[in-house]
Write a protein that holds these residues in place. Structure first.
Motif, mmCIF file in Angstrom:
data_model
loop_
_atom_site.group_PDB
_atom_site.id
_atom_site.type_symbol
_atom_site.label_atom_id
_atom_site.label_comp_id
_atom_site.label_asym_id
_atom_site.label_seq_id
_atom_site.Cartn_x
_atom_site.Cartn_y
_atom_site.Cartn_z
ATOM 1 N N TYR A 14 23.106 1.480 -2.332
ATOM 2 C CA TYR A 14 21.854 1.662 -1.595
ATOM 3 C C TYR A 14 20.728 2.115 -2.520
ATOM 4 N N LEU A 15 20.974 3.120 -3.343
ATOM 5 C CA LEU A 15 19.918 3.672 -4.192
ATOM 6 C C LEU A 15 19.446 2.674 -5.249
ATOM 7 N N ILE A 16 20.383 1.876 -5.777
ATOM 8 C CA ILE A 16 20.000 0.855 -6.759
ATOM 9 C C ILE A 16 19.251 -0.277 -6.063
ATOM 10 N N GLY A 17 19.754 -0.680 -4.901
ATOM 11 C CA GLY A 17 19.101 -1.761 -4.159
ATOM 12 C C GLY A 17 17.710 -1.393 -3.703
ATOM 13 N N ALA A 18 17.451 -0.093 -3.498
ATOM 14 C CA ALA A 18 16.156 0.359 -2.991
ATOM 15 C C ALA A 18 15.053 0.311 -4.043
ATOM 16 N N VAL A 19 15.404 0.065 -5.302
ATOM 17 C CA VAL A 19 14.376 -0.072 -6.344
ATOM 18 C C VAL A 19 13.603 -1.368 -6.095
ATOM 19 N N SER A 20 12.288 -1.281 -5.968
ATOM 20 C CA SER A 20 11.458 -2.450 -5.641
ATOM 21 C C SER A 20 10.757 -2.977 -6.893
ATOM 22 N N PHE A 21 11.307 -4.023 -7.481
ATOM 23 C CA PHE A 21 10.661 -4.628 -8.642
ATOM 24 C C PHE A 21 9.350 -5.316 -8.249
ATOM 25 N N SER A 22 9.231 -5.687 -6.980
ATOM 26 C CA SER A 22 7.968 -6.273 -6.510
ATOM 27 C C SER A 22 6.838 -5.270 -6.639
ATOM 28 N N ARG A 23 7.090 -4.063 -6.195
ATOM 29 C CA ARG A 23 6.048 -3.027 -6.270
ATOM 30 C C ARG A 23 5.763 -2.627 -7.719
ATOM 31 N N ILE A 24 6.803 -2.576 -8.523
ATOM 32 C CA ILE A 24 6.605 -2.230 -9.939
ATOM 33 C C ILE A 24 5.739 -3.290 -10.607
ATOM 34 N N ALA A 25 6.059 -4.565 -10.347
ATOM 35 C CA ALA A 25 5.282 -5.656 -10.937
ATOM 36 C C ALA A 25 3.846 -5.647 -10.427
ATOM 37 N N ALA A 26 3.669 -5.364 -9.144
ATOM 38 C CA ALA A 26 2.321 -5.350 -8.562
ATOM 39 C C ALA A 26 1.462 -4.261 -9.192
ATOM 40 N N HIS A 107 17.558 -2.671 -0.393
ATOM 41 C CA HIS A 107 16.467 -3.596 -0.716
ATOM 42 C C HIS A 107 15.551 -3.810 0.494
ATOM 43 N N ASN A 108 16.152 -3.957 1.665
ATOM 44 C CA ASN A 108 15.362 -4.235 2.872
ATOM 45 C C ASN A 108 14.676 -2.999 3.449
ATOM 46 N N TRP A 109 15.349 -1.847 3.324
ATOM 47 C CA TRP A 109 14.812 -0.602 3.882
ATOM 48 C C TRP A 109 14.926 0.509 2.838
ATOM 49 N N PRO A 110 14.084 0.427 1.790
ATOM 50 C CA PRO A 110 14.176 1.360 0.667
ATOM 51 C C PRO A 110 13.643 2.760 0.989
ATOM 52 N N VAL A 111 14.439 3.749 0.699
ATOM 53 C CA VAL A 111 14.050 5.132 0.977
ATOM 54 C C VAL A 111 12.850 5.549 0.139
ATOM 55 N N TYR A 112 12.677 4.930 -1.028
ATOM 56 C CA TYR A 112 11.573 5.299 -1.917
ATOM 57 C C TYR A 112 10.214 4.814 -1.402
ATOM 58 N N TYR A 113 10.207 3.851 -0.495
ATOM 59 C CA TYR A 113 8.952 3.216 -0.075
ATOM 60 C C TYR A 113 8.815 3.181 1.444
ATOM 61 N N LYS A 114 9.167 4.271 2.083
ATOM 62 C CA LYS A 114 9.025 4.423 3.541
ATOM 63 C C LYS A 114 9.764 3.332 4.302
ATOM 64 N N PHE A 115 10.877 2.880 3.716
ATOM 65 C CA PHE A 115 11.781 1.923 4.362
ATOM 66 C C PHE A 115 11.125 0.563 4.624
ATOM 67 N N LYS A 116 10.137 0.210 3.791
ATOM 68 C CA LYS A 116 9.495 -1.099 3.916
ATOM 69 C C LYS A 116 9.848 -1.938 2.686
ATOM 70 N N GLY A 117 10.747 -2.905 2.904
ATOM 71 C CA GLY A 117 11.213 -3.712 1.790
ATOM 72 C C GLY A 117 11.148 -5.199 2.062
ATOM 73 N N GLY A 118 12.081 -5.935 1.471
ATOM 74 C CA GLY A 118 12.075 -7.389 1.590
ATOM 75 C C GLY A 118 13.032 -7.889 2.648
ATOM 76 N N HIS A 119 13.397 -9.172 2.519
ATOM 77 C CA HIS A 119 14.323 -9.785 3.466
ATOM 78 C C HIS A 119 15.744 -9.857 2.907
ATOM 79 N N GLY A 120 15.883 -9.794 1.592
ATOM 80 C CA GLY A 120 17.218 -9.700 1.010
ATOM 81 C C GLY A 120 17.828 -10.976 0.481
ATOM 82 N N ILE A 121 17.068 -12.059 0.382
ATOM 83 C CA ILE A 121 17.633 -13.306 -0.155
ATOM 84 C C ILE A 121 18.179 -13.094 -1.572
ATOM 85 N N SER A 122 17.389 -12.459 -2.415
ATOM 86 C CA SER A 122 17.835 -12.212 -3.792
ATOM 87 C C SER A 122 19.066 -11.313 -3.813
#
Length: 238
Positions: A14-26, A107-122
């Protein structure tokens, strides 16, 4: 099965999946963009479709296809690597399957970003790459072909690869833990997709003309990539 190891696998996933590379890249490439307010016009209407998930597709739309591709690879790797490590460490136990599911939840509900993530295809195909690399290569492409050439619908093409994961995993393993893994990923995926599916269905009532499949695909980085490949091999679509 050791419950302590199981709990650690789930937590780590969960903790690894919650890392958002989208937000880091943005933050690096497009700090002025709001990833939670990306919209694309709906073909045949004056409406716009709001992209709810924050993912490689999102960053591809605001920072370019190369950035989206890189984020997609990183999102897959963050699940592939820990899943593979767990599988190698405990080959006779299903800890890696629980870790993979937990990584998608993160990835879909990341604790680091108020549980707003992606859809999980990757996340889905990242974990499948560690579990059954052949399935990771074939299943999404089979789903894509079915959606585009049988149903002629880009949304179905997007969803079908995940749906087909259930029969594929069962035929390959005949194992209940693997089947549970595939079913759990599908449930999580469909749950995260509900706002988009509902939005698409609502928009259909406003369409005065049939959907132009090529035009719809051109609005999304993944769709553009698919069209480029098909055009290169002279495969007609739309």
């Amino acid at each position: 099965m050791d419950l302590l190891i199981l709990g650690l696998a789930v937590l780590a996933g969960y903790l690894i999946g919650a890392v958002s590379f989208s937000r880091i890249a943005a933050r690096v490439l497009s700090p002025e963009k709001n990833l939670e307010d990306i919209q694309v016009p709906v073909e045949g209407t004056d409406k716009k479709h709001t992209i709810h998930g924050i993912s490689a597709t999102t960053i591809g739309m605001v920072s370019g296809e190369k950035a989206g591709c890189l984020v997609g690879i990183l999102d897959m790797a963050k699940v592939t690597i820990p899943t593979l490590i767990a599988r190698l460490l405990y080959p006779d136990q299903p800890y890696f399957l629980f870790l993979a599911v937990a990584a998608m939840v993160g990835h879909n509900w990341p604790v680091y970003y108020k549980f707003k993530g992606g859809h999980g295809i990757s996340s889905i195909f990242g974990s499948l790459l560690a579990i059954d690399w052949l399935g990771a290569l074939l299943v999404p492409n089979i789903g894509l072909l079915v959606g585009l050439f049988v149903f002629k619908n880009f949304m179905i093409a997007y969803l079908a690869g995940v749906w087909l994961l259930i029969p594929w995993v069962w035929l390959r393993t005949h194992d209940l833990y693997h089947l549970g893994y595939a079913v759990a990923l599908n449930l999580l995926f469909m749950l995260s997709m509900l706002p988009d599916i509902k939005q698409v269905q609502e928009q259909k009532q406003y369409q005065t003309e049939p959907e132009d499949l090529r035009q719809t695909m051109m609005k999304f980085p993944m769709g553009k990539g698919i069209l480029k490949i098909m055009d290169r091999f002279n495969i007609p679509i739309g």
